[in-house]
Write a protein that holds these residues in place. Structure first.
Motif, mmCIF file in Angstrom:
data_model
loop_
_atom_site.group_PDB
_atom_site.id
_atom_site.type_symbol
_atom_site.label_atom_id
_atom_site.label_comp_id
_atom_site.label_asym_id
_atom_site.label_seq_id
_atom_site.Cartn_x
_atom_site.Cartn_y
_atom_site.Cartn_z
ATOM 1 N N ARG A 14 0.938 -1.187 0.134
ATOM 2 C CA ARG A 14 0.078 -0.080 -0.047
ATOM 3 C C ARG A 14 0.778 1.286 0.079
ATOM 4 N NH1 ARG A 14 -2.669 -4.000 2.826
ATOM 5 N NH2 ARG A 14 -5.241 -3.939 2.372
ATOM 6 N N VAL A 15 0.582 2.066 -0.917
ATOM 7 C CA VAL A 15 1.433 3.371 -1.046
ATOM 8 C C VAL A 15 0.454 4.526 -1.369
ATOM 9 C CG1 VAL A 15 3.662 2.524 -2.108
ATOM 10 C CG2 VAL A 15 1.530 3.039 -3.484
ATOM 11 N N THR A 16 0.752 5.694 -1.191
ATOM 12 C CA THR A 16 0.108 6.951 -1.219
ATOM 13 C C THR A 16 0.949 7.826 -2.024
ATOM 14 O OG1 THR A 16 0.846 8.122 0.912
ATOM 15 C CG2 THR A 16 -1.156 6.817 0.854
ATOM 16 N N CYS A 17 0.250 9.043 -2.567
ATOM 17 C CA CYS A 17 1.090 9.900 -3.287
ATOM 18 C C CYS A 17 0.456 11.371 -3.063
ATOM 19 C CB CYS A 17 0.921 9.794 -5.055
ATOM 20 S SG CYS A 17 -0.924 10.312 -5.420
ATOM 21 N N SER A 18 1.394 12.471 -3.358
ATOM 22 C CA SER A 18 1.355 13.723 -3.138
ATOM 23 C C SER A 18 1.292 14.315 -4.689
ATOM 24 C CB SER A 18 2.370 14.431 -1.966
ATOM 25 O OG SER A 18 2.112 13.693 -0.804
ATOM 26 N N VAL A 19 0.507 15.371 -4.857
ATOM 27 C CA VAL A 19 0.511 15.831 -5.786
ATOM 28 C C VAL A 19 0.527 17.598 -6.040
ATOM 29 C CG1 VAL A 19 -1.137 16.002 -8.230
ATOM 30 C CG2 VAL A 19 -0.988 14.129 -6.676
ATOM 31 N N GLY A 20 1.293 18.064 -6.885
ATOM 32 C CA GLY A 20 1.376 19.581 -6.929
ATOM 33 C C GLY A 20 0.881 20.048 -8.367
ATOM 34 N N ILE A 21 0.117 20.949 -8.261
ATOM 35 C CA ILE A 21 -0.534 21.559 -9.553
ATOM 36 C C ILE A 21 0.002 23.019 -9.732
ATOM 37 C CG2 ILE A 21 -2.853 21.924 -10.654
ATOM 38 C CD1 ILE A 21 -4.024 19.954 -8.857
ATOM 39 N N ALA A 22 0.383 23.318 -10.974
ATOM 40 C CA ALA A 22 0.714 24.551 -11.610
ATOM 41 C C ALA A 22 -0.296 24.857 -12.740
ATOM 42 C CB ALA A 22 2.084 24.778 -11.883
ATOM 43 N N GLN B 2 4.518 18.663 3.044
ATOM 44 C CA GLN B 2 4.449 19.172 4.035
ATOM 45 C C GLN B 2 3.199 19.129 5.029
ATOM 46 O OE1 GLN B 2 6.184 23.049 3.117
ATOM 47 N NE2 GLN B 2 8.225 22.472 3.147
ATOM 48 N N GLN B 3 2.325 19.245 4.197
ATOM 49 C CA GLN B 3 1.024 19.394 5.015
ATOM 50 C C GLN B 3 0.386 17.729 5.316
ATOM 51 O OE1 GLN B 3 -1.844 21.517 2.227
ATOM 52 N NE2 GLN B 3 -2.621 19.792 1.518
ATOM 53 N N GLY B 4 1.157 16.868 5.140
ATOM 54 C CA GLY B 4 0.757 15.567 5.620
ATOM 55 C C GLY B 4 0.754 14.391 4.482
ATOM 56 N N LYS B 5 0.989 14.893 3.269
ATOM 57 C CA LYS B 5 1.098 13.813 2.236
ATOM 58 C C LYS B 5 -0.288 13.349 1.818
ATOM 59 C CE LYS B 5 5.733 12.477 3.815
ATOM 60 N NZ LYS B 5 6.818 11.330 3.929
ATOM 61 N N ASN B 6 -0.246 12.436 0.964
ATOM 62 C CA ASN B 6 -1.505 11.893 0.453
ATOM 63 C C ASN B 6 -2.530 12.831 0.114
ATOM 64 O OD1 ASN B 6 -3.381 9.866 -0.705
ATOM 65 N ND2 ASN B 6 -4.239 9.578 1.628
ATOM 66 N N SER B 7 -1.997 13.971 -0.472
ATOM 67 C CA SER B 7 -2.905 15.077 -0.735
ATOM 68 C C SER B 7 -2.523 15.926 -1.821
ATOM 69 C CB SER B 7 -2.889 16.241 0.542
ATOM 70 O OG SER B 7 -1.698 16.783 0.760
ATOM 71 N N TYR B 8 -3.172 17.015 -2.296
ATOM 72 C CA TYR B 8 -2.680 17.633 -3.392
ATOM 73 C C TYR B 8 -2.753 19.296 -3.107
ATOM 74 C CZ TYR B 8 -7.630 18.654 -4.675
ATOM 75 O OH TYR B 8 -8.910 18.780 -4.683
ATOM 76 N N VAL B 9 -1.916 19.970 -3.494
ATOM 77 C CA VAL B 9 -2.023 21.659 -3.708
ATOM 78 C C VAL B 9 -1.684 22.052 -4.841
ATOM 79 C CG1 VAL B 9 -0.633 23.672 -2.747
ATOM 80 C CG2 VAL B 9 -1.064 21.533 -1.353
ATOM 81 N N GLY B 10 -2.596 23.332 -5.190
ATOM 82 C CA GLY B 10 -2.751 23.761 -6.356
ATOM 83 C C GLY B 10 -2.514 25.131 -6.278
ATOM 84 N N ASP B 11 -2.265 26.024 -7.495
ATOM 85 C CA ASP B 11 -2.265 27.419 -7.380
ATOM 86 C C ASP B 11 -3.649 27.870 -7.993
ATOM 87 O OD1 ASP B 11 0.404 27.601 -10.159
ATOM 88 O OD2 ASP B 11 -1.913 27.402 -10.233
ATOM 89 N N LEU C 96 4.097 20.607 -4.984
ATOM 90 C CA LEU C 96 4.303 19.173 -4.555
ATOM 91 C C LEU C 96 4.808 19.304 -3.196
ATOM 92 C CD1 LEU C 96 4.287 16.146 -4.854
ATOM 93 C CD2 LEU C 96 6.523 16.246 -6.126
ATOM 94 N N THR C 97 5.762 20.068 -3.022
ATOM 95 C CA THR C 97 6.764 20.180 -1.811
ATOM 96 C C THR C 97 5.561 20.761 -0.642
ATOM 97 O OG1 THR C 97 8.744 20.748 -2.808
ATOM 98 C CG2 THR C 97 8.654 21.360 -0.447
#
Length: 323
Positions: free
Chosen positions: A281-289, A314-323, A309-310
């Motif tokens: 079992r793995v998870t991923c993190s995603v960064g969006i531009a 930093q906010q706990g993995k298994n999540s995504y951040v976008g602008d 992505l960074t």
């Protein structure tokens, strides 16, 4: 096989009378030369051909005749490429040979396509030279072509390997660098903005240490297929590093479409991976531009997505951040 129409029409062939020979030896030499020439045409593996000023075949090798679907080269006499080849290819040959016949140019290492008898696309490397009479006037051409299909296929395979990841068969970083700018430029519309998404597997190094590289590689291949299936056909997924993927996502009308893609990435990676007797079992993190007007370059978008992505990590993995 599609046939084309000769652009210069077809005049009738004229018979040329040979001058009488005063010595029997000269006639015998001529006969021997003719026999040697026909032996060459019958046995050479190269595609050899002679044409007159109207681009009609006067001689050809049997190898060339068989390539074009004839039993022997005599059946080619008086025909043009437009009688034999697909029109697009015949026009290609005709245009190059006009330079030889009309301008007296010599062409070498000319790569030309053709379809074989099974309609498979093949390639030859051709040399074409003008034939001149005793006054120096061009009366036709001589050509010799050698099949380079295997070489072309090998070159294509090497180029493909250079641009694709060997483990997952996804495009690699070099492919991204070559094609990302063109991908972004095609969406020159303020309301239709493409995006770059960086996807990184969480704690993949620990997975490799615990289960070994065989399991790690299997996980990467399975997840690569899952991530690719999440995207649309017009989107692009690349593998950059051991556990890092980059997606070029074509525009959605609304931002919610990108959020949905990111959520599907998270879901695709979080499902258990079964390989042999292992359940991983793995998870991923995603960064969006997003491709804003002030960040139109592929490098700038990638940098922005990497920063996002960074932040997701930093906010706990298994999540995504976008602008």
């Amino acid at each position: 096989m599609a046939k084309g129409k000769h652009p210069e029409g077809g005049a009738s062939l004229k018979c040329i009378e040979l001058p009488p020979f005063s010595m029997p030896g000269e006639l015998e030499l001529l006969r021997q030369a003719k026999a040697n020439f026909e032996l060459f045409l019958a046995t050479t593996p190269d595609f050899v051909y002679f044409k007159d000023r109207l681009h009609r075949f006067t001689y050809a090798s049997n190898a060339f005749a068989q390539l074009t679907g004839f039993d022997n080269w005599h059946q080619l006499i008086g025909k043009t490429d437009f009688d034999i080849f697909a029109e697009d290819h015949a026009k290609l040959y005709f245009d190059s040979e006009r330079e030889v016949i009309q301008q007296g140019k010599t062409l070498t290492e000319l790569e030309e396509p053709y379809y074989d008898t099974e309609q498979q696309l093949c390639w030859v490397s051709s040399s074409k030279r003008p034939l001149r009479d005793e006054d120096g006037e061009v009366i036709g051409l001589f050509g010799i072509s050698r099949d380079i299909t295997r070489v072309k296929k090998l070159e294509a395979e090497i180029k493909y390997r250079d641009l694709h990841d060997r483990l997952t068969d996804l495009p690699n970083r070099y492919f991204y660098e070559q094609h990302a700018a063109a991908f972004i430029k095609q969406y020159d519309d303020a309301e239709r903005i493409p995006a770059v998404m960086c996807i990184n597997l969480d704690n993949f190094r620990e997975l490799n240490d615990e289960h070994g590289t065989d399991v790690g590689n299997a996980v990467l291949k399975i997840l690569a297929r899952r991530l690719r299936a999440t995207l649309r056909n017009r989107d692009l997924l690349c593998r950059f590093d051991s556990d890092e993927f980059v997606a070029l996502v074509s525009p959605f009308r609304k931002r919610v479409g990108l959020d949905l893609i990111a959520q599907r990435f998270l879901l695709a990676c979080s499902k258990p991976v079964v390989f042999r007797h292992h359940i991983v079992r793995v998870t991923c993190s995603v960064g969006i531009a997003l491709c804003h007007r002030d960040a139109l370059t592929a490098e700038g978008l990638l940098s922005s997505a990497s920063t996002a992505l960074t932040q997701a990590k930093q906010q706990g993995k298994n999540s995504y951040v976008g602008d």
